[in-house]
Design an enzyme around this catalytic site. Structure first.
Site, PDB file in Angstrom:
ATOM      1  N   GLY A  10     122.232  41.771 -73.929  1.00 15.78           N
ATOM      2  CA  GLY A  10     121.582  41.501 -72.643  1.00 15.78           C
ATOM      3  C   GLY A  10     122.549  41.658 -71.492  1.00 15.78           C
ATOM      4  N   ALA A  11     122.145  42.488 -70.514  1.00 17.80           N
ATOM      5  CA  ALA A  11     122.993  42.697 -69.327  1.00 17.80           C
ATOM      6  C   ALA A  11     122.338  42.048 -68.105  1.00 17.80           C
ATOM      7  CB  ALA A  11     123.222  44.189 -69.093  1.00 17.80           C
ATOM      8  N   TYR A  13     122.244  38.178 -65.811  1.00 16.70           N
ATOM      9  CA  TYR A  13     123.295  37.399 -65.129  1.00 16.70           C
ATOM     10  C   TYR A  13     124.307  36.843 -66.123  1.00 16.70           C
ATOM     11  CZ  TYR A  13     120.233  37.600 -61.117  1.00 16.70           C
ATOM     12  OH  TYR A  13     119.453  38.042 -60.086  1.00 16.70           O
ATOM     13  N   LYS A  38     118.423  46.829 -73.030  1.00 18.84           N
ATOM     14  CA  LYS A  38     117.236  47.674 -73.120  1.00 18.84           C
ATOM     15  C   LYS A  38     117.302  48.871 -72.166  1.00 18.84           C
ATOM     16  CE  LYS A  38     113.380  45.153 -74.108  1.00 18.84           C
ATOM     17  NZ  LYS A  38     112.349  44.189 -73.810  1.00 18.84           N
ATOM     18  N   GLU A 169     107.854  31.663 -54.153  1.00 17.51           N
ATOM     19  CA  GLU A 169     108.610  32.787 -53.568  1.00 17.51           C
ATOM     20  C   GLU A 169     107.754  34.061 -53.528  1.00 17.51           C
ATOM     21  OE1 GLU A 169     112.549  33.153 -55.428  1.00 17.51           O
ATOM     22  OE2 GLU A 169     113.276  31.898 -53.792  1.00 17.51           O
ATOM     23  N   GLN A 318     122.021  30.712 -61.496  1.00 22.86           N
ATOM     24  CA  GLN A 318     123.219  29.950 -61.148  1.00 22.86           C
ATOM     25  C   GLN A 318     123.907  29.386 -62.400  1.00 22.86           C
ATOM     26  OE1 GLN A 318     124.388  26.019 -58.455  1.00 22.86           O
ATOM     27  NE2 GLN A 318     122.288  26.694 -58.442  1.00 22.86           N
TER      28      GLN A 318
HETATM   29  P1  FAD Z   1     118.236  37.955 -67.265  1.00 16.75           P
HETATM   30  O1  FAD Z   1     119.038  37.979 -66.040  1.00 16.75           O
HETATM   31  O2  FAD Z   1     116.758  37.959 -67.122  1.00 16.75           O
HETATM   32  O3  FAD Z   1     118.681  39.207 -68.162  1.00 16.75           O
HETATM   33  C1  FAD Z   1     118.231  39.445 -69.478  1.00 16.75           C
HETATM   34  C2  FAD Z   1     118.591  40.880 -69.843  1.00 16.75           C
HETATM   35  O4  FAD Z   1     118.292  41.109 -71.222  1.00 16.75           O
HETATM   36  C3  FAD Z   1     117.817  41.921 -69.055  1.00 16.75           C
HETATM   37  O5  FAD Z   1     118.695  42.938 -68.611  1.00 16.75           O
HETATM   38  C4  FAD Z   1     116.816  42.481 -70.064  1.00 16.75           C
HETATM   39  O6  FAD Z   1     116.455  43.829 -69.822  1.00 16.75           O
HETATM   40  C5  FAD Z   1     117.605  42.343 -71.358  1.00 16.75           C
HETATM   41  N1  FAD Z   1     116.757  42.249 -72.551  1.00 16.75           N
HETATM   42  C6  FAD Z   1     115.705  41.425 -72.747  1.00 16.75           C
HETATM   43  N2  FAD Z   1     115.211  41.588 -73.985  1.00 16.75           N
HETATM   44  C7  FAD Z   1     115.965  42.531 -74.577  1.00 16.75           C
HETATM   45  C8  FAD Z   1     115.973  43.115 -75.879  1.00 16.75           C
HETATM   46  N3  FAD Z   1     115.095  42.750 -76.822  1.00 16.75           N
HETATM   47  N4  FAD Z   1     116.899  44.062 -76.152  1.00 16.75           N
HETATM   48  C9  FAD Z   1     117.815  44.457 -75.216  1.00 16.75           C
HETATM   49  N5  FAD Z   1     117.864  43.918 -73.982  1.00 16.75           N
HETATM   50  C10 FAD Z   1     116.960  42.970 -73.667  1.00 16.75           C
HETATM   51  N6  FAD Z   1     117.509  31.480 -60.461  1.00 16.75           N
HETATM   52  C11 FAD Z   1     118.390  31.063 -59.524  1.00 16.75           C
HETATM   53  O7  FAD Z   1     119.432  30.480 -59.865  1.00 16.75           O
HETATM   54  N7  FAD Z   1     118.173  31.279 -58.188  1.00 16.75           N
HETATM   55  C12 FAD Z   1     117.084  31.944 -57.736  1.00 16.75           C
HETATM   56  O8  FAD Z   1     116.912  32.122 -56.533  1.00 16.75           O
HETATM   57  C13 FAD Z   1     116.141  32.419 -58.697  1.00 16.75           C
HETATM   58  N8  FAD Z   1     115.065  33.131 -58.301  1.00 16.75           N
HETATM   59  C14 FAD Z   1     114.204  33.645 -59.230  1.00 16.75           C
HETATM   60  C15 FAD Z   1     113.136  34.432 -58.789  1.00 16.75           C
HETATM   61  C16 FAD Z   1     112.246  34.968 -59.713  1.00 16.75           C
HETATM   62  C17 FAD Z   1     111.102  35.818 -59.216  1.00 16.75           C
HETATM   63  C18 FAD Z   1     112.417  34.709 -61.102  1.00 16.75           C
HETATM   64  C19 FAD Z   1     111.453  35.301 -62.111  1.00 16.75           C
HETATM   65  C20 FAD Z   1     113.469  33.925 -61.551  1.00 16.75           C
HETATM   66  C21 FAD Z   1     114.382  33.390 -60.622  1.00 16.75           C
HETATM   67  N9  FAD Z   1     115.483  32.618 -61.025  1.00 16.75           N
HETATM   68  C22 FAD Z   1     116.385  32.151 -60.087  1.00 16.75           C
HETATM   69  C23 FAD Z   1     115.754  32.381 -62.462  1.00 16.75           C
HETATM   70  C24 FAD Z   1     116.765  33.426 -62.975  1.00 16.75           C
HETATM   71  O9  FAD Z   1     116.337  34.715 -62.606  1.00 16.75           O
HETATM   72  C25 FAD Z   1     116.954  33.346 -64.487  1.00 16.75           C
HETATM   73  O10 FAD Z   1     117.273  32.038 -64.843  1.00 16.75           O
HETATM   74  C26 FAD Z   1     118.070  34.313 -64.905  1.00 16.75           C
HETATM   75  O11 FAD Z   1     117.667  35.645 -64.676  1.00 16.75           O
HETATM   76  C27 FAD Z   1     118.470  34.134 -66.362  1.00 16.75           C
HETATM   77  O12 FAD Z   1     119.569  34.978 -66.628  1.00 16.75           O
HETATM   78  P2  FAD Z   1     119.758  35.612 -68.075  1.00 16.75           P
HETATM   79  O13 FAD Z   1     121.082  36.275 -68.073  1.00 16.75           O
HETATM   80  O14 FAD Z   1     119.467  34.599 -69.119  1.00 16.75           O
HETATM   81  O15 FAD Z   1     118.588  36.691 -68.184  1.00 16.75           O
HETATM   82  P1  NAD Z   2     108.424  26.558 -63.556  1.00 17.28           P
HETATM   83  O1  NAD Z   2     108.249  26.102 -64.953  1.00 17.28           O
HETATM   84  O2  NAD Z   2     109.540  26.015 -62.765  1.00 17.28           O
HETATM   85  O3  NAD Z   2     107.083  26.288 -62.737  1.00 17.28           O
HETATM   86  C1  NAD Z   2     105.824  26.583 -63.294  1.00 17.28           C
HETATM   87  C2  NAD Z   2     104.730  25.851 -62.543  1.00 17.28           C
HETATM   88  O4  NAD Z   2     103.472  26.181 -63.152  1.00 17.28           O
HETATM   89  C3  NAD Z   2     104.860  24.328 -62.626  1.00 17.28           C
HETATM   90  O5  NAD Z   2     104.701  23.781 -61.342  1.00 17.28           O
HETATM   91  C4  NAD Z   2     103.730  23.925 -63.584  1.00 17.28           C
HETATM   92  O6  NAD Z   2     103.191  22.640 -63.283  1.00 17.28           O
HETATM   93  C5  NAD Z   2     102.697  25.013 -63.334  1.00 17.28           C
HETATM   94  N1  NAD Z   2     101.771  25.211 -64.441  1.00 17.28           N
HETATM   95  C6  NAD Z   2     102.039  25.161 -65.773  1.00 17.28           C
HETATM   96  N2  NAD Z   2     100.909  25.370 -66.491  1.00 17.28           N
HETATM   97  C7  NAD Z   2      99.922  25.606 -65.592  1.00 17.28           C
HETATM   98  C8  NAD Z   2      98.528  25.896 -65.712  1.00 17.28           C
HETATM   99  N3  NAD Z   2      97.931  25.992 -66.900  1.00 17.28           N
HETATM  100  N4  NAD Z   2      97.806  26.061 -64.583  1.00 17.28           N
HETATM  101  C9  NAD Z   2      98.393  25.988 -63.361  1.00 17.28           C
HETATM  102  N5  NAD Z   2      99.690  25.688 -63.191  1.00 17.28           N
HETATM  103  C10 NAD Z   2     100.455  25.507 -64.290  1.00 17.28           C
HETATM  104  O7  NAD Z   2     108.495  28.172 -63.649  1.00 17.28           O
HETATM  105  P2  NAD Z   2     109.030  29.223 -62.573  1.00 17.28           P
HETATM  106  O8  NAD Z   2     108.592  28.875 -61.198  1.00 17.28           O
HETATM  107  O9  NAD Z   2     108.680  30.553 -63.134  1.00 17.28           O
HETATM  108  O10 NAD Z   2     110.601  29.047 -62.642  1.00 17.28           O
HETATM  109  C11 NAD Z   2     111.318  29.377 -63.845  1.00 17.28           C
HETATM  110  C12 NAD Z   2     112.783  29.027 -63.685  1.00 17.28           C
HETATM  111  O11 NAD Z   2     113.365  29.892 -62.706  1.00 17.28           O
HETATM  112  C13 NAD Z   2     112.990  27.615 -63.184  1.00 17.28           C
HETATM  113  O12 NAD Z   2     114.107  27.089 -63.792  1.00 17.28           O
HETATM  114  C14 NAD Z   2     113.249  27.781 -61.704  1.00 17.28           C
HETATM  115  O13 NAD Z   2     114.091  26.775 -61.187  1.00 17.28           O
HETATM  116  C15 NAD Z   2     113.925  29.137 -61.661  1.00 17.28           C
HETATM  117  N6  NAD Z   2     113.655  29.779 -60.363  1.00 17.28           N
HETATM  118  C16 NAD Z   2     114.462  29.428 -59.322  1.00 17.28           C
HETATM  119  C17 NAD Z   2     114.221  29.961 -58.078  1.00 17.28           C
HETATM  120  C18 NAD Z   2     115.111  29.562 -56.923  1.00 17.28           C
HETATM  121  O14 NAD Z   2     116.083  28.858 -57.143  1.00 17.28           O
HETATM  122  N7  NAD Z   2     114.828  30.013 -55.721  1.00 17.28           N
HETATM  123  C19 NAD Z   2     113.182  30.881 -57.891  1.00 17.28           C
HETATM  124  C20 NAD Z   2     112.368  31.212 -58.985  1.00 17.28           C
HETATM  125  C21 NAD Z   2     112.619  30.638 -60.224  1.00 17.28           C
END
Ligand code: FAD
Ligand code: NAD
Length: 404
Positions: A10-11, A13, A38, A169, A318
């Site tokens: 996995g590449a 964070y 991937k 967001e 983070q």
């Molecule tokens: P990822 O960064 O998701 O990377 C996983 C990697 O594994 C990817 O490159 C993927 O292609 C690869 N991979 C997956 N399956 C396979 C496989 N079978 N074979 C080969 N490669 C594979 N967190 C914050 O701290 N601050 C934020 O502001 C924030 N905003 C977010 C906004 C959104 C819209 C979302 C969805 C999440 C956000 N998060 C935020 C949460 C954060 O993105 C995740 O916690 C973080 O990406 C996890 O890092 P990771 O390295 O575990 O996985």
């Molecule tokens: P989450 O689990 O944090 O939130 C999911 C929300 O969906 C909850 O409020 C929950 O009550 C609701 N929910 C669950 N089942 C439901 C149902 N059946 N019907 C309606 N609502 C339902 O998931 P997320 O928002 O995808 O976040 C995932 C992770 O990524 C978290 O750890 C979050 O902190 C992180 N994240 C961080 C940021 C940021 O720091 N800016 C941004 C995006 C995600």
């Protein structure tokens, strides 16, 4: 003696943080470092809500993996299917590799909790492909509406399931994108519905109530309608089914349903027989999987309990990056036959939630921030992730400088 092989899966964070730190710490002759992913690119998962809404082009959220690794790292583009811990092998779609040390950083998957119809009829903000699909689907709904003779107004309804950080967001971006789409396709904005459907009795459950009020009233002014205390029970080709009171259900018709209501660890974890909770392994203090001295888990596949509240730390970029740094140090020690491994302690720098391009809410180093200040901080957080992994040149190429 043969140098050990460190394989990082996995590449994201976590994985890239581990690899970029390892390539600095270890000499060419100390270990072979192999990175498997991937795609041949890394995407900023934390920016995917922007690409999904169409407010940022998907090429802005990704960069080539080769641009941040050096000649000490061998990159393999492939999909991981399973880890065979008993013979230290990783099974890939197109082959297999052996490891001496393994780091699993395969990230999250959408969690649908077995709710019927979600996998078939709802989108999830998971990667570049799903982001493009959501953006194109919404645009197609608007384009179709503008050409059809018998207008189907449900096409213009967008439901976001979950008012967690991802849902909020995404709605922040959507609230900016929808007026643009209305203009592009000559559609009256009043005909569009943007619903946020949340099961819990509050938006952003557990977050600072004053900041939550700020976000809700800002998004409401931009046309978002909140339905809180309303669990989604199912999805159909026409929309979603929600609970209404104790026994009743109600249908909300919608052309687009985006499920942003939870994540789990990668399914490879369970396919490989690890003991896990929703695909997340409760790691030892040094980030190793219990009972596996040669396997580290990083990012969303790792579970660590916050002892202060006896609940797991939320999976975030983070924490993934901080874990990657510790894992790289511990692998360096193991390669050098040192036994005093570091233990991981999370240093919470705060949380900032964007509300579109120029607004946000957050708590940073214990201080509440809103508006343009918070939005500026969010962009700095985004740029910091680039800096930590790819240095100043990556920030110059991909950074967010459109601060107001
Ligand atoms: P990822 O960064 O998701 O990377 C996983 C990697 O594994 C990817 O490159 C993927 O292609 C690869 N991979 C997956 N399956 C396979 C496989 N079978 N074979 C080969 N490669 C594979 N967190 C914050 O701290 N601050 C934020 O502001 C924030 N905003 C977010 C906004 C959104 C819209 C979302 C969805 C999440 C956000 N998060 C935020 C949460 C954060 O993105 C995740 O916690 C973080 O990406 C996890 O890092 P990771 O390295 O575990 O996985
Ligand atoms: P989450 O689990 O944090 O939130 C999911 C929300 O969906 C909850 O409020 C929950 O009550 C609701 N929910 C669950 N089942 C439901 C149902 N059946 N019907 C309606 N609502 C339902 O998931 P997320 O928002 O995808 O976040 C995932 C992770 O990524 C978290 O750890 C979050 O902190 C992180 N994240 C961080 C940021 C940021 O720091 N800016 C941004 C995006 C995600």
């Amino acid at each position: 003696m043969k140098k050990p092989t460190i394989v990082v899966l996995g590449a994201g964070y976590g994985g890239l943080m581990t690899v970029t730190r390892l390539q600095k710490a270890l000499g060419q002759n100390e270990a072979e470092i192999v990175l498997v992913n991937k795609n041949d690119y890394h995407y900023e998962t934390t920016w995917l809500h922007e690409a999904s809404a169409g407010t940022l082009h998907h090429d802005r959220v990704r960069y080539p993996i080769k641009s941040v690794i050096n000649s000490k790292v061998k990159f393999i583009q492939d999909s991981v299917l399973e880890v065979k811990t008993e013979n230290k092998k990783v099974i890939l779609e197109n082959g297999e590799i052996s490891y001496d040390y393994l780091v699993i950083g395969l990230g999250p998957e959408s969690e649908t909790f077995g709710i019927q119809g979600l996998k078939e009829y709802a989108f999830s903000i998971s990667n570049v492909n799903t982001a493009r699909k959501i953006r194109d689907h919404i645009q197609l709904q608007f384009a179709t509406y503008s050409t059809e003779v018998e207008k189907n107004e449900d096409r213009l309804t967008i439901v976001v399931g979950g008012a967690g950080f991802t849902g909020i967001e995404f709605l922040g971006e959507l609230a900016n994108r929808v007026p643009e789409l209305c203009k592009e396709y000559d559609i009256d904005f009043q005909k569009v519905r943007m619903y946020c459907v949340e099961a819990a009795p509050a938006v952003l459950p557990g977050f600072d109530p004053e900041l939550v009020d700020y976000a809700v009233s800002y998004l409401e002014k931009k046309g978002v309608e909140f339905k809180i205390g309303t669990p989604i029970k199912g999805a159909t080709p026409e929309g979603i089914i929600v609970a209404k009171g104790e026994d009743e259900v109600e249908e909300i018709k919608a052309g687009t349903v985006v499920w942003a209501a939870g994540v789990r660890g990668n399914s490879v974890i369970e396919a490989s027989g690890f003991e896990a909770m929703r695909g997340r392994i409760k790691v030892d203090l040094d980030m190793r999987a219990p009972g596996h001295d040669d396997i580290f888990i990083v990012g969303d596949c790792a579970l660590i309990i916050n002892e202060e509240i006896n609940r797991p730390y939320p999976p975030t970029a983070q924490i993934a990056m901080q874990q990657g740094e510790v894992i790289a140090k511990n692998l360096t020690k193991l390669v050098r036959n040192e036994s005093d491994l570091e233990t991981f302690t999370f240093e919470n720098k705060g949380t900032v939630c964007s509300l579109g391009e120029d607004n946000a809410i957050g708590v940073v180093f214990g201080k509440k921030v809103t508006g343009k200040t918070a939005s500026f901080m969010k962009k700095m957080v985004d740029n910091r992730a680039l800096l930590m992994i790819g240095g100043a040149s990556l920030v110059a190429k991909k950074g967010k400088f459109n601060v107001l």
